[in-house]
Scaffold this active site. Structure first.
Site, PDB file in Angstrom:
ATOM      1  N   ASP A  66      11.376  -6.093   3.155  1.00 47.49           N
ATOM      2  CA  ASP A  66      12.268  -6.011   1.862  1.00 47.49           C
ATOM      3  C   ASP A  66      13.090  -4.782   2.051  1.00 47.49           C
ATOM      4  OD1 ASP A  66      10.214  -3.964   2.282  1.00 47.49           O
ATOM      5  OD2 ASP A  66       8.915  -4.580   0.393  1.00 47.49           O
ATOM      6  N   ASP A 134       0.184  -1.642  -8.011  1.00 43.27           N
ATOM      7  CA  ASP A 134      -0.122  -2.716  -9.349  1.00 43.27           C
ATOM      8  C   ASP A 134      -0.502  -4.088  -8.509  1.00 43.27           C
ATOM      9  OD1 ASP A 134       2.366  -3.125  -7.678  1.00 43.27           O
ATOM     10  OD2 ASP A 134       3.550  -3.298  -9.641  1.00 43.27           O
ATOM     11  N   HIS A 136       1.404  -5.350  -5.806  1.00 39.36           N
ATOM     12  CA  HIS A 136       2.221  -6.144  -5.164  1.00 39.36           C
ATOM     13  C   HIS A 136       2.075  -5.829  -3.540  1.00 39.36           C
ATOM     14  CE1 HIS A 136       4.857  -2.071  -5.368  1.00 39.36           C
ATOM     15  NE2 HIS A 136       4.510  -2.365  -4.184  1.00 39.36           N
ATOM     16  N   GLU A 141       6.317  -8.519  -7.366  1.00 39.26           N
ATOM     17  CA  GLU A 141       5.381  -8.019  -8.286  1.00 39.26           C
ATOM     18  C   GLU A 141       4.684  -8.761  -9.029  1.00 39.26           C
ATOM     19  OE1 GLU A 141       5.448  -4.720  -8.614  1.00 39.26           O
ATOM     20  OE2 GLU A 141       7.657  -3.954  -8.315  1.00 39.26           O
TER      21      GLU A 141
HETATM   22  C1  F6R Z   1       7.341  -1.561   1.726  1.00 38.00           C
HETATM   23  C2  F6R Z   1       6.543  -2.650   0.923  1.00 38.00           C
HETATM   24  C3  F6R Z   1       5.636  -2.183  -0.377  1.00 38.00           C
HETATM   25  C4  F6R Z   1       4.854  -0.806   0.106  1.00 38.00           C
HETATM   26  C5  F6R Z   1       3.996  -0.532  -0.908  1.00 38.00           C
HETATM   27  C6  F6R Z   1       3.217   0.773  -0.596  1.00 38.00           C
HETATM   28  O1  F6R Z   1       8.222  -2.516   2.680  1.00 38.00           O
HETATM   29  O2  F6R Z   1       6.526  -3.596   1.079  1.00 38.00           O
HETATM   30  O3  F6R Z   1       4.971  -3.104  -0.810  1.00 38.00           O
HETATM   31  O4  F6R Z   1       4.000  -1.268   1.328  1.00 38.00           O
HETATM   32  O5  F6R Z   1       4.914  -0.133  -2.353  1.00 38.00           O
HETATM   33  O6  F6R Z   1       4.006   1.713  -0.352  1.00 38.00           O
HETATM   34  P1  F6R Z   1       3.206   3.178   0.057  1.00 38.00           P
HETATM   35  O7  F6R Z   1       2.713   2.490   1.406  1.00 38.00           O
HETATM   36  O8  F6R Z   1       4.373   4.088   0.246  1.00 38.00           O
HETATM   37  O9  F6R Z   1       2.231   3.667  -0.859  1.00 38.00           O
END
Ligand code: F6R
Length: 242
Positions: A66, A134, A136, A141
């Site tokens: 992403d 959440d 995701h 989301e």
């Molecule tokens: C990032 C991504 C997000 C993160 C998620 C957790 O490329 O795809 O889904 O993996 O938001 O983020 P952290 O690891 O910073 O807690």
């Protein structure tokens, strides 16, 4: 779905070994990468293994999950910048073989081509995922359709709040992103997910024990034929206790 519980250092080392195995076995490995805090130790382990000559990225192609809409790849909070800083600049990869979604310019055209590019490269052999509080995965989301391919999306207030820790002010956090879809992720041949910390416990519960529902996007992983969940005790605490 396989579950491995250990401290962050242990589970990161195991995931790095999963990547090394796939890369060393394949002639033209295709790996799926994530940003955020969760994979940082895995990338540090891969850099070390590369420097020690245990793995080479010369024939590796990468696809990232992403990118924020509105951030150029030179912005220090863009995911292209993150990947260069935390992995690509330190290993023997050809940057031309690293693919990160664009957040500016003709980013929608690139986004629409992304799943075909992955397919043309042979599909993702191993994909690392983090998880949002959440539920995701990538930026899918809650209530993203399970059959989604790479698309543009609006971030939830929860994700904006979670990610604001990396910006000077919450008002600087982009509100939109481009992301591989849930179907794009499920197409990966092998998936490893890493989750650490108490604030991931609810999402990890939904991931492992919850019903498979679009309101908990990560729950679709229960249907993947080769998916391993790597968690620390805190992230696993609700599953362990209920
Ligand atoms: C990032 C991504 C997000 C993160 C998620 C957790 O490329 O795809 O889904 O993996 O938001 O983020 P952290 O690891 O910073 O807690």
């Amino acid at each position: 779905m396989k579950i491995v519980v250990g401290n962050e250092k242990e589970i990161s080392a195991l995931i790095a070994e999963d990547f090394i195995k796939v890369i060393n076995e394949k002639e033209k490995p295709v790996i799926g990468l994530a940003t955020g805090t969760s994979p940082l130790q895995v990338y540090a382990d891969l850099i070390k293994a590369n420097k020690e000559g245990r793995v080479s990225f010369k024939n590796v192609t990468t696809f990232n999950l992403d990118e924020y809409v509105g951030l150029d790849g030179t912005h220090n909070q863009s995911y292209r910048y993150f990947m260069n800083e935390n992995l690509f600049n330190h290993i023997d990869i050809d940057k031309a073989n690293t693919n990160v979604l664009l957040g500016v310019g003709d980013y929608q055209k690139f986004m629409h081509e992304y799943d075909d590019m992955i397919a043309k490269a042979g599909g993702i052999d191993i994909q690392i995922l983090g998880i949002g509080s959440d539920g995701h995965i990538a930026f899918n989301e809650p209530n993203t359709p399970f059959d989604s391919l790479t698309h543009e999306t609006e971030l939830t207030a929860q994700t904006i709040k979670d990610n604001s820790r990396l910006f000077n002010d919450i008002s600087e956090v982009p509100t939109r992103a481009v992301t591989m879809g849930l179907k794009s992720i499920m197409n990966a041949k092998k998936i490893v997910l890493i989750a650490t910390g108490k604030n991931k416990a609810q999402a990890v519960y939904g991931l492992i024990k919850g019903p498979i529902t679009e309101s908990m996007p990560c729950s679709i992983l229960q249907k993947h034929p080769d998916c391993t969940i790597y968690v620390d005790e805190d992230a696993y605490s609700l599953v362990g206790n209920k």
